[in-house]
Design an enzyme around this catalytic site. Sequence first.
Site, mmCIF file in Angstrom:
data_model
loop_
_atom_site.group_PDB
_atom_site.id
_atom_site.type_symbol
_atom_site.label_atom_id
_atom_site.label_comp_id
_atom_site.label_asym_id
_atom_site.label_seq_id
_atom_site.Cartn_x
_atom_site.Cartn_y
_atom_site.Cartn_z
ATOM 1 N N GLU A 1 18.231 40.688 38.289
ATOM 2 C CA GLU A 1 19.524 40.850 37.611
ATOM 3 C C GLU A 1 19.819 39.537 36.919
ATOM 4 O O GLU A 1 19.002 38.613 36.948
ATOM 5 C CB GLU A 1 20.621 41.203 38.621
ATOM 6 C CG GLU A 1 20.813 40.167 39.707
ATOM 7 C CD GLU A 1 21.890 40.524 40.726
ATOM 8 O OE1 GLU A 1 22.807 41.288 40.404
ATOM 9 O OE2 GLU A 1 21.802 40.000 41.854
ATOM 10 N N LEU B 1 23.027 42.710 43.309
ATOM 11 C CA LEU B 1 24.385 43.172 43.551
ATOM 12 C C LEU B 1 24.583 44.536 42.889
ATOM 13 O O LEU B 1 24.165 44.745 41.745
ATOM 14 C CB LEU B 1 25.387 42.169 42.952
ATOM 15 C CG LEU B 1 26.842 42.503 43.253
ATOM 16 C CD1 LEU B 1 27.166 42.195 44.724
ATOM 17 C CD2 LEU B 1 27.783 41.731 42.344
ATOM 18 N N LYS C 1 28.519 40.337 48.067
ATOM 19 C CA LYS C 1 29.121 39.489 47.030
ATOM 20 C C LYS C 1 29.682 38.225 47.671
ATOM 21 O O LYS C 1 30.895 38.032 47.811
ATOM 22 C CB LYS C 1 30.196 40.260 46.252
ATOM 23 C CG LYS C 1 30.461 39.653 44.886
ATOM 24 C CD LYS C 1 31.159 40.632 43.983
ATOM 25 C CE LYS C 1 31.709 39.983 42.730
ATOM 26 N NZ LYS C 1 30.741 39.289 41.901
ATOM 27 N N TYR D 1 33.913 37.639 47.658
ATOM 28 C CA TYR D 1 34.897 37.674 46.584
ATOM 29 C C TYR D 1 34.719 38.920 45.726
ATOM 30 O O TYR D 1 33.724 39.642 45.850
ATOM 31 C CB TYR D 1 34.792 36.417 45.714
ATOM 32 C CG TYR D 1 33.595 36.378 44.785
ATOM 33 C CD1 TYR D 1 32.311 36.167 45.279
ATOM 34 C CD2 TYR D 1 33.746 36.571 43.414
ATOM 35 C CE1 TYR D 1 31.213 36.136 44.426
ATOM 36 C CE2 TYR D 1 32.647 36.543 42.555
ATOM 37 C CZ TYR D 1 31.387 36.313 43.067
ATOM 38 O OH TYR D 1 30.308 36.303 42.226
HETATM 39 N N1 PMP Z 1 25.152 40.606 39.611
HETATM 40 C C1 PMP Z 1 25.732 39.446 39.971
HETATM 41 C C2 PMP Z 1 24.911 38.427 40.691
HETATM 42 C C3 PMP Z 1 27.077 39.199 39.673
HETATM 43 O O1 PMP Z 1 27.663 38.040 40.045
HETATM 44 C C4 PMP Z 1 27.804 40.178 38.957
HETATM 45 C C5 PMP Z 1 29.229 39.907 38.582
HETATM 46 N N2 PMP Z 1 30.090 40.133 39.659
HETATM 47 C C6 PMP Z 1 27.170 41.372 38.606
HETATM 48 C C7 PMP Z 1 25.837 41.557 38.949
HETATM 49 C C8 PMP Z 1 27.908 42.455 37.881
HETATM 50 O O2 PMP Z 1 28.794 43.105 38.757
HETATM 51 P P1 PMP Z 1 30.148 43.744 38.230
HETATM 52 O O3 PMP Z 1 29.787 44.753 37.185
HETATM 53 O O4 PMP Z 1 30.752 44.362 39.434
HETATM 54 O O5 PMP Z 1 30.973 42.630 37.655
#
Ligand code: PMP
Length: 289
Positions: free
Chosen positions: A180, A205, A147, A33
Amino acid sequence: MSRISYVNGQYVRHREAAVHVDDRGYQFADGVYEVIAVSNGRCIDLDPHFDRLDRSLRELQIAAPMPRSALRVVVGETVRRNRVQTGIVYIQVTRGVAKRAHPFPKDTHPAIVVTARHFPPPSEAYINNGVKVITAPDIRWGRCDIKSISLLPNILARQAATVAGVYEAWLIDKAGDVTEGSASNAWIVDAKGKLVTRTLGNELLGGITRAAILDAARQNKLDVVERAFSLDEALHAREAMVTSTTAFVLPVVAIDGKPVGSGVPGPIYQRLRPLYEARVSAELGAFTA
Ligand code: PMP
């Protein structure tokens, strides 16, 4: 106004939108996603999100459901039909519908859902006073760079944060380092004043906001380093922050109930927030030109 969702080739009323019970996303969480922020009716960082979606699909050997040019139209149309000005677009692609069996099915088309809805930007209280986080053991799998819609460990950690009355849970790996957040990337300003976020790898991620903030920080000659940092280091850091599509960048003022630095948003955050906002305005401005 009734909401409209895009499901496998059709725009349908959201309350009637449905996928098959044999969808592999439903059966196995066999899908990926993206969440994209919308500001002034326009998507922020759309191509980086599409790039990450392509990568996630490639890593799982799921075919792209349509060319990028078509997906761009569907995303724009879904935003438009829902009259979203400030909000989010959600894209989910699964391996498709097939009789339940673990191996990849043959001759199955990927399934796609696109939704868009109003979503408020972070509150002034979060922006000005900061947010708190707790920590939780990182019990996820070895490919957190994908993701995937398989989010149970993230959900459990976020639920623990919600029960604790805080914004986010930072996930701690076996070495005691912060990987994270449950749905955000984690940052500190270390004892030397350097802005630090973990190096990309299979264990976290690659956040689109993380990349945007790194870029903005470097362009503005902030001292930045990508490296792992421990929970202990974070507890003694000058500042801490989270970044994500929905948070943009927010200051973290407490970890596990202990204040970070002086317990208020710090100077590096105060510099980064307007830099990020300027970057978004420039992108959306360029978009309209
Ligand atoms: N880490 C994880 C596990 C996430 O779910 C997200 C949110 N998508 C992020 C980091 C931050 O990514 P982004 O800046 O692309 O929203």
